[in-house]
Design an enzyme around this catalytic site. Structure first.
Site, short mmCIF file in Angstrom:
data_model
loop_
_atom_site.label_atom_id
_atom_site.label_comp_id
_atom_site.label_asym_id
_atom_site.label_seq_id
_atom_site.Cartn_x
_atom_site.Cartn_y
_atom_site.Cartn_z
N LYS A 74 0.83 -1.21 0.00
CA LYS A 74 0.00 0.00 0.00
C LYS A 74 0.86 1.26 0.00
O LYS A 74 0.65 2.17 -0.81
CB LYS A 74 -0.93 -0.04 1.22
CG LYS A 74 -1.86 1.12 1.38
CD LYS A 74 -3.02 0.78 2.29
CE LYS A 74 -2.61 -0.02 3.51
NZ LYS A 74 -1.69 0.64 4.42
N THR A 76 4.03 1.43 -0.80
CA THR A 76 4.79 1.37 -2.05
C THR A 76 3.96 1.95 -3.20
O THR A 76 4.46 2.75 -4.00
CB THR A 76 5.19 -0.09 -2.35
OG1 THR A 76 5.95 -0.59 -1.25
CG2 THR A 76 6.01 -0.19 -3.63
N ARG A 97 1.97 8.59 6.80
CA ARG A 97 2.22 8.51 8.24
C ARG A 97 3.70 8.24 8.50
O ARG A 97 4.41 7.73 7.64
CB ARG A 97 1.41 7.36 8.86
CG ARG A 97 -0.09 7.58 8.82
CD ARG A 97 -0.83 6.35 9.30
NE ARG A 97 -0.54 5.19 8.48
CZ ARG A 97 -0.69 3.93 8.87
NH1 ARG A 97 -1.13 3.66 10.08
NH2 ARG A 97 -0.40 2.94 8.06
N LYS A 108 6.86 -6.42 11.16
CA LYS A 108 6.32 -5.82 9.93
C LYS A 108 7.36 -5.02 9.15
O LYS A 108 7.27 -4.86 7.95
CB LYS A 108 5.13 -4.93 10.31
CG LYS A 108 4.41 -4.30 9.12
CD LYS A 108 3.19 -3.53 9.59
CE LYS A 108 2.56 -2.76 8.45
NZ LYS A 108 3.31 -1.57 8.05
N ALA A 276 -3.82 1.58 12.42
CA ALA A 276 -5.24 1.46 12.08
C ALA A 276 -5.91 0.30 12.79
O ALA A 276 -7.13 0.28 12.90
CB ALA A 276 -5.40 1.30 10.58
N PHE A 304 -3.44 -0.55 7.04
CA PHE A 304 -4.00 -1.90 6.91
C PHE A 304 -5.10 -1.96 5.84
O PHE A 304 -5.11 -1.18 4.90
CB PHE A 304 -4.46 -2.43 8.27
CG PHE A 304 -3.32 -2.69 9.23
CD1 PHE A 304 -2.25 -3.49 8.85
CD2 PHE A 304 -3.30 -2.13 10.49
CE1 PHE A 304 -1.18 -3.73 9.71
CE2 PHE A 304 -2.24 -2.36 11.36
CZ PHE A 304 -1.18 -3.16 10.97
N PHE A 384 3.67 -8.81 -9.41
CA PHE A 384 4.84 -9.62 -9.06
C PHE A 384 5.25 -10.40 -10.31
O PHE A 384 4.42 -10.71 -11.16
CB PHE A 384 4.50 -10.60 -7.93
CG PHE A 384 4.50 -9.97 -6.55
CD1 PHE A 384 5.51 -10.27 -5.64
CD2 PHE A 384 3.51 -9.08 -6.18
CE1 PHE A 384 5.52 -9.68 -4.37
CE2 PHE A 384 3.50 -8.50 -4.92
CZ PHE A 384 4.52 -8.80 -4.01
N TRP A 412 7.14 -1.04 -7.67
CA TRP A 412 8.21 -1.62 -6.87
C TRP A 412 9.45 -1.84 -7.73
O TRP A 412 10.56 -1.52 -7.33
CB TRP A 412 7.75 -2.96 -6.26
CG TRP A 412 8.75 -3.56 -5.31
CD1 TRP A 412 8.86 -3.32 -3.97
CD2 TRP A 412 9.81 -4.47 -5.65
NE1 TRP A 412 9.92 -4.04 -3.45
CE2 TRP A 412 10.52 -4.75 -4.46
CE3 TRP A 412 10.22 -5.08 -6.83
CZ2 TRP A 412 11.62 -5.61 -4.42
CZ3 TRP A 412 11.32 -5.94 -6.80
CH2 TRP A 412 12.00 -6.19 -5.61
#
Length: 559
Positions: A74, A76, A97, A108, A276, A304, A384, A412
């Site tokens: 998210k 990214t 954030r 994480k 969140a 999230f 991906f 990415w």
């Protein structure tokens, strides 16, 4: 193929430009910056005040399906979308954030994006940054110290030590601090009582900082914090403890939004960081509003899955701040959808259309939920190398059949270049589709009706059960005049339900509210669902084991 570089290696090779040159892209003069070295700065209060009458840019929220071990990307996507807007010569800014130290050393990782869609300096952002979280921790714990000192010095306010609800905090995952005893020793060491810690990002001070419009608003909100109840059952506030001025002094600089840059030198305003799953999950109102006055397009994110971050962005942040988002980007990956369809993490690389069809119900529910807020939705697949054309085509048709725009994202791997298709789709959506944003419930509903609206409409629950303590607290909060507050649901991020094991789109479940408390300064009521904790613990193998710094001062192991 060469070796794939880690996020930190990519970030350390970045060609950063001085932050005043980044700020100049938003027509911010060097005089309006407060510098923290060459590559970080805070925006001055004068700049925010002076640009208040500028027209608003378009506001785009980036959210996601429920997180899985397969990864969604998210942040990214948010960063890559901002970079792509830059490549299209749009005046755009990303509003994010700040990361908490807890996940950085836990499981994480940080929150700077990934691959070629990152904000930098990555190590600074993920560690101490400009000290905002330390200031919040200090203000929180000053209030806690003043509270205990008041009891020690005669307890003029008649505080009942059994009804202290304000917790100390620490920006670290430390499970042994969840439930502690303080005041042991002799009489001069304070009153013996049970106490608790939560992680800084769950502190009400964090929520207040992220919702306050200015210093006046901040002080008013700080004063409204309920710290305890007296022996008569009446609330005792931070204002009663004469704590507001000193807390505001600690938060004076933390109130100012921070500006840094992406790997492609796009401006990023990064400020505040409530989680969140246990808090309201959005960056500061101040940062978002400043960004909208400085740029034509603002890309922000909420933590999230959309059942948590987006719901709170809409129902708490937008409601409180009068924001009207123009579009939503919903991030998914083929791998995560297959994981939701029952495929183990180590088998996600192979084509599996049956598992994709089984797991895409999670994406379907999030699409339906976002459409309930009447904001145009663009779904993006964070691609991906293992994704196949058949899988991608299936997801694209699925989204279009449900009235959503769709675009592939390759940010990415390719940075802004890989986000151009998505950026163009977002621009087209902003130009051709009107947002008629409306929160999902009205202020006038009871607290239970609000909780049940979110549980049924957003999570898909059949209903809600309440512990005796939660029932009692809800009744008390309504009697105290907080019935018109929005609700902040503390719930697992891994499932639409309150059970992390229920993947996909669970049905036939109820949500259990085991505890409720008021964040009276922030202006919402927190409902704790299931077994969620406001102080996380470290995993068996913490990320901290892999972090190091060499003799030259170069940090390794952050991700």
């Amino acid at each position: 193929m060469g070796t794939v570089k880690s996020d930190i290696e990519i970030a350390q090779e970045a060609k950063m430009i001085p932050i005043e040159q980044v700020a100049a892209k938003l027509d911010i003069a060097a005089d309006d910056l407060e510098f923290y070295g060459k590559y970080k700065a805070k925006l001055s209060d004068e700049l925010i005040e002076r640009t208040k009458n500028n027209p608003d840019g378009k506001l785009v929220l980036v959210t996601a399906i429920n997180p899985t071990p397969a990864g969604e990307g998210k942040t990214t996507t948010s960063v890559g979308l901002g970079e792509a807007f830059g490549k299209l010569n749009k005046k755009a800014v990303i509003a994010l954030r700040e990361p908490s130290l807890g996940p950085c050393f836990g499981i994480k990782g940080g929150a700077a994006g990934g691959g070629y869609a990152q904000v930098v300096p990555m190590e600074d952002l993920n560690l101490h940054f400009t000290g905002d979280f330390h200031a919040i921790t200090s203000a929180n714990n000053l209030l806690a110290a003043l509270l205990d000192n008041h009891i020690q010095q005669g307890n003029e306010l008649g505080i009942d030590p059994r009804q202290i609800i304000f917790k100390r905090c620490l920006d670290m995952n430390d499970r042994v601090l969840r439930n502690i005893v303080v005041g042991l020793g002799n009489k001069m060491d304070g009153m013996v009582r049970e106490d608790h810690f939560q992680i800084t990002v769950a502190s009400e001070i964090m929520a207040i900082l992220c919702l306050a419009e200015d210093m006046k608003d901040l002080k008013e909100r700080l004063g409204n914090i309920i710290v305890a109840y007296n022996f008569s059952g009446e609330p005792v506030t931070a204002k009663d403890l004469k704590a507001v001025g000193a807390m505001a002094a600690l938060l004076k600089d933390a109130m100012k939004p921070n500006i840094i840059q992406t790997l492609e030198n796009t401006p990023a305003i990064v400020h505040g960081g409530p989680f969140a799953n246990i808090a309201h999950g959005c960056n500061s109102v101040r940062a978002t509003k400043a960004a909208m006055k400085l740029a034509d397009y603002v890309i922000t994110e909420a933590g999230f899955g959309a059942d948590l971050g987006a719901e709170k962005f809409f129902d708490i942040k937008c409601r409180k701040a009068g924001l009207k988002p123009d579009a939503v980007v919903l991030v998914a990956t083929v791998r995560a959808l297959k994981y939701n369809g029952g495929v183990p993490k180590n088998e996600l690389g192979g084509e599996n259309l049956e598992a994709l069809k089984a797991g895409i119900v999670n994406l379907e529910k999030h699409i339906e939920n976002l459409q309930k807020y009447r904001v145009p939705v663009v779904v993006t697949l964070n691609s991906f190398i293992t994704d196949t054309k058949a899988e991608t085509d299936y997801v694209e048709k699925f989204c279009k059949d449900r009235g959503c725009e769709f675009a592939l994202s390759e940010v990415w791997e390719k940075g802004g270049e890989g986000g151009i298709a998505l950026a163009e789709k977002v621009l087209e959506t902003l130009e051709t589709k009107k947002s008629n944003f409306k929160p999902i419930y009205e202020d006038g509903l009871s607290l239970k009706e609000k909780i049940e609206t979110v549980a049924k409409e957003i999570y898909g629950a059949d209903g809600v059960t309440y512990s005796a303590a939660a029932n009692k607290e809800l009744k008390k909060l309504e009697e105290l005049g907080m019935g018109d507050f929005p609700v902040c649901m503390a719930k697992t991020q891994y499932s639409l339900s309150d059970d992390p094991a229920k993947l996909g789109r669970p049905t036939g479940f109820t949500v259990n509210v085991r505890d409720v408390y008021a964040s009276a300064g922030a202006g919402f009521v927190v409902a704790i669902n299931g077994s969620i904790m406001t102080m996380p613990g470290l995993p068996k193998t913490p990320a901290a084991y892999g972090i190091d710094v060499d003799d030259s001062g170069k940090i390794t192991g952050l991700f």
